[in-house]
Design a protein around this motif. Structure first.
Motif, short mmCIF file in Angstrom:
data_model
loop_
_atom_site.label_atom_id
_atom_site.label_comp_id
_atom_site.label_asym_id
_atom_site.label_seq_id
_atom_site.Cartn_x
_atom_site.Cartn_y
_atom_site.Cartn_z
N MET A 177 0.82 -1.21 0.00
CA MET A 177 0.00 0.00 0.00
C MET A 177 0.87 1.27 0.00
N LEU A 219 0.09 3.18 -3.07
CA LEU A 219 -0.76 4.35 -3.11
C LEU A 219 -0.05 5.60 -2.59
N HIS A 220 0.55 5.46 -1.42
CA HIS A 220 1.25 6.60 -0.80
C HIS A 220 2.76 6.41 -0.91
N HIS A 238 6.10 8.07 0.86
CA HIS A 238 6.57 8.98 1.90
C HIS A 238 8.02 9.30 1.63
N TYR A 258 0.30 9.27 -4.17
CA TYR A 258 0.01 10.31 -3.18
C TYR A 258 1.34 10.65 -2.50
N ASP A 283 1.33 16.51 -2.02
CA ASP A 283 0.02 16.39 -1.39
C ASP A 283 -0.02 16.77 0.08
N HIS A 284 1.06 16.50 0.81
CA HIS A 284 0.99 16.60 2.27
C HIS A 284 2.39 16.75 2.86
N PRO A 330 -1.69 20.55 3.52
CA PRO A 330 -2.17 19.87 4.72
C PRO A 330 -0.97 19.43 5.56
N ARG A 350 -3.61 19.44 10.82
CA ARG A 350 -4.84 18.65 10.86
C ARG A 350 -4.65 17.40 11.68
N ARG A 351 -3.40 16.93 11.71
CA ARG A 351 -3.11 15.69 12.43
C ARG A 351 -1.90 15.88 13.31
N GLY A 366 -5.52 17.85 -0.20
CA GLY A 366 -4.78 16.67 0.24
C GLY A 366 -5.67 15.45 0.38
N VAL A 367 -6.93 15.59 0.04
CA VAL A 367 -7.87 14.47 0.09
C VAL A 367 -8.47 14.34 -1.31
N ARG A 368 -8.33 13.17 -1.90
CA ARG A 368 -8.86 13.04 -3.26
C ARG A 368 -9.30 11.61 -3.58
N HIS A 374 -9.57 8.37 -5.97
CA HIS A 374 -8.55 7.76 -6.83
C HIS A 374 -9.05 6.39 -7.23
N LEU A 391 -11.00 4.70 -4.21
CA LEU A 391 -10.47 5.01 -2.88
C LEU A 391 -10.58 6.50 -2.62
N LEU A 397 -8.11 8.96 -0.99
CA LEU A 397 -6.75 9.07 -0.47
C LEU A 397 -6.63 10.33 0.38
N ALA A 398 -6.02 10.17 1.54
CA ALA A 398 -5.84 11.28 2.46
C ALA A 398 -4.50 11.05 3.16
N PRO A 399 -4.02 12.04 3.93
CA PRO A 399 -2.75 11.83 4.63
C PRO A 399 -2.77 10.53 5.43
N GLU A 400 -1.85 9.64 5.14
CA GLU A 400 -1.69 8.38 5.88
C GLU A 400 -2.87 7.42 5.78
N ARG A 401 -3.86 7.74 4.97
CA ARG A 401 -5.06 6.91 4.91
C ARG A 401 -5.50 6.65 3.47
N ALA A 402 -6.07 5.48 3.27
CA ALA A 402 -6.74 5.16 2.00
C ALA A 402 -8.05 4.47 2.38
#
Ligand code: SF4
Ligand code: SF4
Lengths: 363, 94
Positions: A10, A58-59, A61, A86, A110-111, A150, A178-179, B16-18, B20, B29, B31-36
């Motif tokens: 992932m 997907l992400h 880092h 991402y 993105d972040h 973000p 936000r986090r 930052g949220v989209r 996909h 999905l 997609l967001a920071p650290e999350r899917a």
């Protein structure tokens, strides 16, 4: 019976470099830091990101070390974004300026995840071993806010700062994050040299849990708080990375492909290089990635424990570090024969008073 | 503090949220920071109408019409869904 085919990864942690202006004593980088000459090239990284997207990552880092130490960071972010990933930048902020942040914005970053070494300049510059670091970081945070990235604030918590958790939360709010990640120090890499300086007390860990729960309630819809508890004070291990080689893939600065950033401590495994073999082959077929997948490799007490499908026997690197055997039960587990010794050692370290041992680059 | 979404509020999907489409897993999905987060048809239908301009009331009216469903049920579902995303800082009501 052959094992089921693993799911695609992932997330990718791309450790672009080990270089960093800071010298945090809890740095999770390995003791043998890679020199600049051994780092992958821009094109090698770009090819890795293309392969990653193709495989289902997907992400991505961007991490290190300090990823901003690479002058080609912007180019790599742009490429990763182009192939559909991402993109998250994990940074201390040092090495970034307004011009570079604007460029990253144009590349589609993105972040941003910004690390916090302390709640004021005295604390932060001492822990990070870098004078002026705190003020610089605050300036960078302001630019991040102006651009509108973000933001997640990441605070590594330990004996010397746990009592200032409230102030840490306040800084996250001030920055408009936000986090907030409240991550208790994990004793891998350089942190292992600092157990006596950084191990939180049981009382601190308990208090932190209360503070986090209270703040989560109070700040619902404003700030999401992720909390990584102190596992040396727990009875059961964490399901490390959701199980060995199950969700994440990690690329070290020299191209070594690892299931997690500490896996290089398991010397019996041979890790392939991303610029020498297709990533797909490494993920699905390499011995190192398959070593601890499934349940076949487990020993007692994990083998006959029903919790094994939940925690996968805990962290392989911690088993390696403490039990001397990567296939052993994570000694954090109350069922491990080494648990009592681990608790005794954690308690002794939490009461000790030791100086910080800073991370140093090889000369 | 708790999340609240009134009919006159304008929900926006935060930067930052989209959404996909994941070709490998064949799913939509978020997609967001650290999350899917996996998006089912309902989630997708709701988010498709969130453009930052429409109010929550307008969104639910559109959905009720489009899917020929009672407004109060649509409202209830959409409110639960979007407030969940607000609590996770992926959506904001303005
Ligand atoms: S933990 Fe500190 S020293 Fe290590 S890479 Fe991060 S900022 Fe640099
Ligand atoms: S014995 Fe193994 S599987 Fe059971 S709880 Fe402990 S670590 Fe987990």
């Amino acid at each position: 019976m052959s094992a089921p085919r693993p799911n695609p990864p992932m997330a990718m942690l791309a450790e672009l470099t080990h270089r960093c202006p800071l010298a945090c004593p809890y740095c999770s980088n390995p003791l043998e830091l890679e020199r600049k000459e051994r780092e992958l090239t821009t094109d090698e990284w770009k090819d890795i990101f293309s392969q990653a997207a193709e495989m289902g990552v997907l992400h991505v880092h961007f991490s290190g070390g300090e990823p901003a130490s690479r002058r080609d960071l912007e180019e790599m972010v742009a490429h990763a974004r182009d192939v559909g990933l991402y993109t998250n930048l994990i940074t201390s902020g040092i090495g970034l300026n307004k011009r570079r942040l604007d460029a990253l914005n144009e590349c589609g970053l993105d972040h941003v995840q910004l690390s916090l070494q302390g709640v004021d300049s005295e604390m932060a510059d001492w822990v990070g071993g870098y004078k002026g670091g705190f003020d610089r970081k605050m300036q960078v945070a302001e630019w991040i806010g102006e651009i509108g990235f973000p933001l997640t604030l990441n605070a590594v918590m330990h004996k010397k700062n746990f009592d200032r958790l409230d102030e840490t939360i306040a800084i996250a709010l001030d920055m408009g994050a936000r986090r907030l990640e409240v991550a208790t120090v994990q004793f891998h890499g350089w942190a292992a040299k600092n157990r006596a300086a950084l191990m939180p007390t049981r009382e601190q860990a308990k208090q932190a849990r209360l503070t986090v729960n209270e703040a989560r309630k109070r700040l619902e819809g404003v700030l999401v708080i992720d909390y990584v508890p102190a596992d040396h004070h727990s009875d059961y291990p964490k399901p490390c990375m959701g199980g060995w080689a199950s969700t994440g893939i990690n690329i070290a600065p020299d191209g070594a492909v690892l299931p997690c950033h500490a896996a290089h401590t398991i010397k019996s495994l041979k890790f392939d290089k991303a610029h020498e073999k297709p990533l797909k082959e490494i993920w699905y077929d390499s011995d190192a990635f398959n070593a601890f997948r499934g349940f076949e490799w487990m020993q007692e007490p994990c083998r006959s424990c029903e919790l094994k499908t939940k925690d996968f026997g805990g962290c392989r690197c911690q088993a390696m570090a403490i039990a001397g055997d990567a296939a052993a039960t994570d000694p954090v587990c109350i069922k491990s024969p080494l648990h009592d010794e681990l608790v005794r050692q954690a308690e002794a370290d939490s009461e000790a008073d030791a100086d910080l041992v800073y991370r140093v680059m090889p000369t | 503090m708790s999340v609240e979404l009134k009919d006159g509020d304008r929900p926006v999907i935060l930067r930052g949220v989209r959404t996909h489409f994941d070709k490998v897993r064949n799913v939509w999905l978020l997609l967001a920071p650290e999350r899917a987060l996996k998006l089912d048809d309902v989630g997708r239908a709701i988010l498709d109408e969130v453009d930052g301009m429409r109010t929550f009331g307008e969104i639910t009216a559109i959905l009720a019409e489009k899917y020929d469903a009672p407004l109060d049920r649509i409202s209830g579902d959409a409110r639960t869904y979007l407030s969940g995303l607000m609590a996770r800082r992926m959506v904001e009501a303005r």
